[in-house]
Write an enzyme that holds these catalytic residues in place. Structure first.
Site, PDB file in Angstrom:
ATOM      1  N   PRO A   2       9.661 -29.481 -45.803  1.00  0.00           N
ATOM      2  CA  PRO A   2       8.666 -29.280 -46.848  1.00  0.00           C
ATOM      3  C   PRO A   2       8.446 -30.543 -47.665  1.00  0.00           C
ATOM      4  CG  PRO A   2      10.661 -27.993 -47.263  1.00  0.00           C
ATOM      5  CD  PRO A   2      10.964 -28.936 -46.172  1.00  0.00           C
ATOM      6  N   GLU A   3       7.188 -30.819 -47.934  1.00  0.00           N
ATOM      7  CA  GLU A   3       6.826 -31.926 -48.815  1.00  0.00           C
ATOM      8  C   GLU A   3       6.319 -31.327 -50.127  1.00  0.00           C
ATOM      9  OE1 GLU A   3       4.580 -34.955 -46.653  1.00  0.00           O
ATOM     10  OE2 GLU A   3       5.224 -34.072 -44.769  1.00  0.00           O
ATOM     11  N   HIS A  98      20.339 -17.817 -40.771  1.00  0.00           N
ATOM     12  CA  HIS A  98      20.826 -19.066 -41.356  1.00  0.00           C
ATOM     13  C   HIS A  98      20.999 -18.965 -42.865  1.00  0.00           C
ATOM     14  CE1 HIS A  98      20.413 -20.884 -37.453  1.00  0.00           C
ATOM     15  NE2 HIS A  98      19.157 -20.507 -37.404  1.00  0.00           N
ATOM     16  N   ARG A 125      18.941 -26.227 -40.512  1.00  0.00           N
ATOM     17  CA  ARG A 125      19.559 -27.516 -40.181  1.00  0.00           C
ATOM     18  C   ARG A 125      20.535 -28.039 -41.232  1.00  0.00           C
ATOM     19  NH1 ARG A 125      14.790 -31.285 -38.097  1.00  0.00           N
ATOM     20  NH2 ARG A 125      16.527 -32.638 -37.531  1.00  0.00           N
ATOM     21  N   ARG A 169       6.235 -54.721 -53.033  1.00  0.00           N
ATOM     22  CA  ARG A 169       7.170 -54.507 -51.916  1.00  0.00           C
ATOM     23  C   ARG A 169       6.878 -55.484 -50.782  1.00  0.00           C
ATOM     24  NH1 ARG A 169       9.295 -49.414 -52.862  1.00  0.00           N
ATOM     25  NH2 ARG A 169      10.976 -49.988 -51.471  1.00  0.00           N
TER      26      ARG A 169
END
Length: 296
Positions: A2-3, A98, A125, A169
């Site tokens: 998810p973002e 899970h 995961r 950067r």
DNA sequence: AGACTGACCTGAACGC
DNA sequence: TGCGTTCAGGTCAGTC
């Protein structure tokens, strides 16, 4: 997985369904899901049991619930990693395969969501996790969140400063977008979608970015994430879901991500894919030409 | 200091 | 049918 838009969908769901509830007990079923807690599962249980859940907040992909009866004294911090889910479920619903952490609310208190008495952290995961952390500063940020940048949906986000940061950067544009310290919330999907909207190549050197290009990119990022949020987020499979277990449908609106060999929606050129940082980048070779190598 | 590479997990989809 | 390989919405520690 998810973002920002997917995490915001979850935040809204939690705000609607767990605000005001009191934690009766906590069960940690997998140690990896509490690995960020210095004192492990025992500390999480100890610091969470009996607490009242207050406002639900988010920055980038981090999500937290303020804890305390008056002012926020601590926070239950969540990161969903690649496959994390936060579900609000009735206690008699069978455990998910899970299920990693169960937070049970006091079922006796009067509350609109009485009957849906469990908050469940489910994570295939185990890259995600929950932590109870101290909060810091006037805005009561959880300590681990204090070092990441604001996200483009933040009302106080400073786009000019972020453009300046990008230009300082010495790397490629997509790498810089994925680094959460400058601008947070953008992951692999929305990086590719933002670059496509701004017509910029993912390997464009940040040092050569002009200010207008930088503004265009950050505006594109905010717009695409706004649209994704309105669609309930992007879900390719059952791994990303809201607090009710429902999927979003922004995957149908993706221009390039996951669209290898399909026509670019703007010009019809087949979308390309290339390995990038142990995953993939997708781009339109016509709209986003590879930058010309600078002459030495 | 800043840039970059794997390692950390589980499971689905694919090729042979 | 199996068995190996590749890939997946993210960070983070370690190295140069």
């Amino acid at each position: 997985m998810p973002e920002l838009p997917e995490v915001e969908v979850v935040r809204r769901g939690l705000a609607d369904h767990v605000t005001g509830r009191r934690v009766r007990d906590v069960e940690v079923l997998h140690p990896r899901s509490v690995r960020r807690q210095a004192g492990g599962g025992a500390e999480l249980v100890e610091r969470l049991t009996g607490q009242r859940l207050r406002a639900v907040r988010r920055r980038g992909k981090y999500l937290w619930v303020e804890l305390g009866d008056d002012a926020p004294e601590a926070a239950l911090l969540a990161h969903l990693g690649m496959s994390g889910q936060l579900l609000v479920q009735p206690a008699d619903r069978p455990d998910e395969k899970h299920l990693r952490i169960r937070v049970r609310f006091d079922p006796s208190e009067e509350h609109a969501d009485r009957g849906r008495d469990e908050l469940r952290f489910v994570d295939q995961r185990t890259f995600g996790g929950l932590t109870v952390t101290d909060v810091t500063g006037a805005d009561a940020l959880p300590v681990p969140v204090a070092h990441i940048g604001r996200d483009p949906m933040d009302p106080v986000f400073d786009a000019e400063a972020a453009v300046g940061g990008l230009r300082r950067r010495r790397t490629g544009l997509k790498r810089a977008l994925l680094d959460q310290t400058l601008v947070s919330g953008i992951g692999n999907i929305y990086a590719d979608e933002s670059l496509w909207r701004a017509k910029l190549h993912y390997e464009r050197p940040t040092a050569t970015l002009t200010r207008p290009e930088g503004r265009r990119l950050l505006t594109a990022a905010r717009e695409v994430m706004d649209e994704a949020l309105a669609a309930g987020g992007t879900s390719f499979d059952a791994l990303y879901v809201d607090v009710h277990g429902d999927s979003g449908y922004f995957d149908r609106a993706l221009a390039v991500y996951g669209q290898e060999d399909r026509p670019c929606p703007r010009c019809g050129t087949p979308v390309r894919r290339a390995p990038f940082m142990n995953r993939s980048s997708y781009w339109c070779p016509t709209c986003q030409p590879r930058p010309r190598r600078r002459h030495p």
